[in-house]
Design a protein around this motif. Structure first.
Motif, mmCIF file in Angstrom:
data_model
loop_
_atom_site.group_PDB
_atom_site.id
_atom_site.type_symbol
_atom_site.label_atom_id
_atom_site.label_comp_id
_atom_site.label_asym_id
_atom_site.label_seq_id
_atom_site.Cartn_x
_atom_site.Cartn_y
_atom_site.Cartn_z
ATOM 1 N N PHE A 181 12.620 38.182 -23.188
ATOM 2 C CA PHE A 181 12.599 39.136 -25.027
ATOM 3 C C PHE A 181 13.271 40.159 -25.752
ATOM 4 C CE2 PHE A 181 10.906 41.677 -28.245
ATOM 5 C CZ PHE A 181 11.700 40.650 -29.789
ATOM 6 N N VAL A 182 13.520 40.689 -24.603
ATOM 7 C CA VAL A 182 14.599 41.550 -24.078
ATOM 8 C C VAL A 182 16.218 41.559 -23.801
ATOM 9 C CG1 VAL A 182 14.855 44.172 -23.308
ATOM 10 C CG2 VAL A 182 12.863 43.990 -23.955
ATOM 11 N N ALA A 183 15.852 40.304 -22.833
ATOM 12 C CA ALA A 183 16.980 40.085 -22.257
ATOM 13 C C ALA A 183 17.631 39.185 -24.624
ATOM 14 C CB ALA A 183 16.900 39.460 -21.832
ATOM 15 N N GLY A 184 16.703 38.372 -24.406
ATOM 16 C CA GLY A 184 17.190 37.513 -25.668
ATOM 17 C C GLY A 184 17.619 39.018 -26.640
ATOM 18 N N LEU A 185 16.830 39.421 -27.297
ATOM 19 C CA LEU A 185 17.335 40.411 -28.457
ATOM 20 C C LEU A 185 18.077 41.608 -27.835
ATOM 21 C CD1 LEU A 185 14.261 43.253 -28.509
ATOM 22 C CD2 LEU A 185 15.222 42.367 -30.951
ATOM 23 N N LYS A 186 19.182 41.772 -26.618
ATOM 24 C CA LYS A 186 20.079 42.530 -26.265
ATOM 25 C C LYS A 186 21.707 41.388 -26.448
ATOM 26 C CE LYS A 186 18.645 45.311 -22.604
ATOM 27 N NZ LYS A 186 18.662 45.505 -21.002
ATOM 28 N N ASP A 187 21.211 40.176 -26.138
ATOM 29 C CA ASP A 187 22.276 39.102 -26.739
ATOM 30 C C ASP A 187 22.435 39.050 -28.292
ATOM 31 O OD1 ASP A 187 23.310 36.258 -25.469
ATOM 32 O OD2 ASP A 187 22.513 36.046 -27.026
ATOM 33 N N ILE A 188 21.538 39.036 -28.925
ATOM 34 C CA ILE A 188 21.699 38.076 -30.368
ATOM 35 C C ILE A 188 22.383 40.212 -30.622
ATOM 36 C CG2 ILE A 188 19.408 39.428 -31.086
ATOM 37 C CD1 ILE A 188 21.502 36.730 -32.454
ATOM 38 N N TYR A 189 21.892 40.994 -30.247
ATOM 39 C CA TYR A 189 22.236 42.528 -30.735
ATOM 40 C C TYR A 189 24.089 42.726 -30.287
ATOM 41 C CZ TYR A 189 22.643 47.478 -31.275
ATOM 42 O OH TYR A 189 23.543 49.266 -31.427
#
Lengths: 167, 167
Positions: B15-23
């Motif tokens: 989830f955190v990796a995905g958040l960093k991607d969308i950021y």
């Protein structure tokens, strides 16, 4: 498409450029899916991806059919977009050491691919209709409908996986 | 995410990796939209992209809010996917010598970006819910709804443009 050659002059040129892009995309997916299938663990995910591989091979043929209907030689152009989407899937997958988490990441990656195709076909269908090529639009709509169904199937698998892991 | 460091162990890491991607994606779009706005000709397209630029700046802040709610420092990771989508938009745009055709290509490119975001937020929302973070899911849903509305607006503009050119 070349670099700065300005060889797209009208909507027909743009439509053909888009066809070449989706042709590359579909063939790239045929190449990429076997690795995703071998990485997947959950039986339902493996079989959904396997079914989509067979479907994708048929979609390649439909795109070739549209080239033929439109009187243009079937050829691909490089698509940095799908290359980037597939590269990112590999980078993330290589970072994961848990099989359920890897399945979740594979589903997310496959859905990014599906959405790239959904918007591409949506655009190509609108352009084909504008060019009076309802026949081409009709064949492309078959691919679009399959991509939407594949995406919905992946959403269902994602929700099942998330619920199982949360339980 | 590193290369082959296997630092994603559970759904929270993913989830955190995905958040960093969308950021990264949202900030890349804030950087890319001004060029698309300056290339666009049709007044309605220019103003739709301008409105989406303001919306995107707000979406960046919402992603930062989710990092904060989740107790993680806001940071980006490289996203070869969105880099590829934006690169492809530039390559195609540089090949076009007609302003209406360029508008059609810009709409298609912007919709590819929207669809990348739609699927990314859909995935992140499902993962957040699985982690019991309905609060994060709720903030992310605001971004998802805006992306869907932006995509629908672009579809309407594409159809108007196609019909105008066909007339």
């Amino acid at each position: 498409m070349g670099f700065f050659t300005k060889d797209i002059h009208d909507m027909n040129d743009l439509f053909v450029a888009g066809l070449k892009d989706i042709y590359y995309v579909e063939t790239a997916i045929v190449d990429a899916l076997p690795d995703m299938i071998s990485m997947a663990t959950a039986k339902e995910l493996k079989s959904a991806l396997q079914a989509h591989l067979e479907e994708t091979k048929n979609q390649v043929r439909r795109v070739e059919q549209v080239f033929e209907m439109h009187g243009v030689r079937a050829e691909t152009v490089d698509s940095p977009a799908i290359d980037g989407i597939l590269e990112e899937a590999n980078v993330v997958a290589s970072d994961i050491d848990d099989k359920d988490v890897l399945d979740a990441a594979l589903i997310a990656a496959a859905q990014k691919v599906e959405h790239y195709e959904i918007t591409s076909y949506g655009t190509l269908i609108a352009w084909a209709k504008g060019l009076g090529r309802d026949d081409c639009a009709s064949v492309l709509t078959q691919n679009l409908d399959e991509e939407k169904a594949a995406d919905a199937k992946l959403t269902a698998l994602a929700e099942e996986g998330v619920n199982r892991m949360a339980a």
